[in-house]
Design an enzyme around this catalytic site. Sequence first.
Site, short mmCIF file in Angstrom:
data_model
loop_
_atom_site.label_atom_id
_atom_site.label_comp_id
_atom_site.label_asym_id
_atom_site.label_seq_id
_atom_site.Cartn_x
_atom_site.Cartn_y
_atom_site.Cartn_z
N TYR A 24 0.83 -1.20 0.00
CA TYR A 24 0.00 0.00 0.00
C TYR A 24 0.87 1.25 0.00
CZ TYR A 24 -3.36 3.54 1.45
OH TYR A 24 -4.12 4.67 1.52
N SER A 106 -1.92 13.26 9.15
CA SER A 106 -2.85 13.07 8.05
C SER A 106 -4.30 13.12 8.53
CB SER A 106 -2.58 11.72 7.38
OG SER A 106 -3.59 11.39 6.45
N GLN A 127 -2.79 17.99 8.02
CA GLN A 127 -3.12 17.88 6.60
C GLN A 127 -4.61 17.63 6.43
OE1 GLN A 127 -3.96 14.58 5.25
NE2 GLN A 127 -4.46 15.41 3.23
N TYR A 129 -7.82 17.08 3.38
CA TYR A 129 -8.22 16.86 1.99
C TYR A 129 -9.39 17.77 1.62
CZ TYR A 129 -5.47 12.53 1.67
OH TYR A 129 -4.46 11.61 1.64
N ARG A 164 -4.69 2.27 -8.10
CA ARG A 164 -3.47 1.61 -7.61
C ARG A 164 -3.65 0.10 -7.74
NH1 ARG A 164 -3.78 5.64 -2.40
NH2 ARG A 164 -3.59 7.57 -3.61
N LYS A 251 -0.75 21.51 -1.21
CA LYS A 251 0.06 20.34 -1.57
C LYS A 251 -0.49 19.66 -2.82
CE LYS A 251 1.94 16.07 0.46
NZ LYS A 251 1.48 15.09 -0.55
N HIS A 275 2.09 13.30 -5.33
CA HIS A 275 1.53 12.37 -4.34
C HIS A 275 2.33 11.07 -4.30
CE1 HIS A 275 -2.23 12.49 -1.87
NE2 HIS A 275 -1.90 11.23 -1.66
N ARG A 278 1.32 8.25 -6.68
CA ARG A 278 0.16 7.43 -6.30
C ARG A 278 -1.15 7.91 -6.91
NH1 ARG A 278 0.66 4.27 -1.93
NH2 ARG A 278 -1.32 4.84 -0.94
#
EC number: 1.1.-.-
Length: 396
Positions: A24, A106, A127, A129, A164, A251, A275, A278
């Site tokens: 992962y 995160s 961080q 999103y 992924r 970012k 990223h 990813r």
Amino acid sequence: MIISAASDYRAAAQRTLPPFLFHYIDGGAYAEYTLRRNVEDLSQVALRQRVLKNMSDLSLETTLFNETLSMPVALAPVGLCGMYARRGEVQAAAAADAKGIPFTLSTVSVCPIEEVAPTIKRPMWFQLYVLRDRGFMRNALERAKAAGCSTLVFTVDMPTPGARYRDAHSGMSGPNAAMRRYWQAVMHPKWAWDVGLNGRPHDLGNISAYLGKPTGLEDYIGWLANNFDPSISWKDLEWIREFWDGPMVIKGILDPEDARDAVRFGADGIVVSNHGGRQLDGVLSSARALPAIADAVKGDIAILADSGIRNGLDVVRMIALGADTVLLGRAYLYALATAGKAGVANLLDLIEKEMKVAMTLTGAKSISEISGDSLVQELGKSLPAALAPMSKGDAA
């Protein structure tokens, strides 16, 4: 096992972790072309060796957002960090704090903001999103501010999750994923004891606190898939300033025009990042994208960079290409999975030593002296040949 570099920690982590967790973090999007180029392009940047420069008073210290850093490095936000070591976010934050550099928590961490922040002296970064659930975003910002977080890192390169392919093969997703993960854990007893049993709860701490119920790995995958917002635009970010008056870093910047937009928006910093390879395979490596972005906005905004950094030499290369500071992601996670806080602390010591060697041999006594002049210029080009844009003939 002898540990002398981040690559050693990667090998050790692969032995320690169940495959679904190792792949992962180790994998990337699609065929992983950009993932590989992040490392390869950066490793090909040629430094200019200088000698007899009296380097006895060398210093790695730098300042960013009115914070003093012992070296121009911060730990990047990494999702599920607490699945790689027992209460992994707490351990990684402690190592960063002891080293005198920032730790970034995160949104999708295992340990919530309120668990990590009180364990360190230095204000951590948080961080966030871009999500459909604006209520969650507002709640997260308020909690981060209440916990004393100093800087907001706003990730904008995930309006939708990347594809992924490794995850389906490793057991993170795909057919019978839960059963495959169970048997992988059984076959990795060190991880099963340290994290699987003693690292609980395995909730997504920041999300559970908002939803008011436990959240596991399946919830994580489903929540991410349902909450990323592809309709987001620069104008939509304006309301964040109503809730956050500290430094804000955008970012996920790879294009000079997006960097200029970040300046116009009033951001305090950007992270030149794909990223970690990813999200979208086939985009520029961060090392290739960075020089043009630095040409466009250097001096107008703080420039951070990540993706492909594996050692102290890579840190010096990124700064020479135009970054002010770098973020470490995979490199520190491998160390965390191998030896927890002590592993991350040792990795940071290794990076510091490698930086000092590189700076001594390039004649840079301070971080401010690392620049394009530290690079070997070939054939009169403004970039090292390894990073110069390909011509049509090269592309063929």
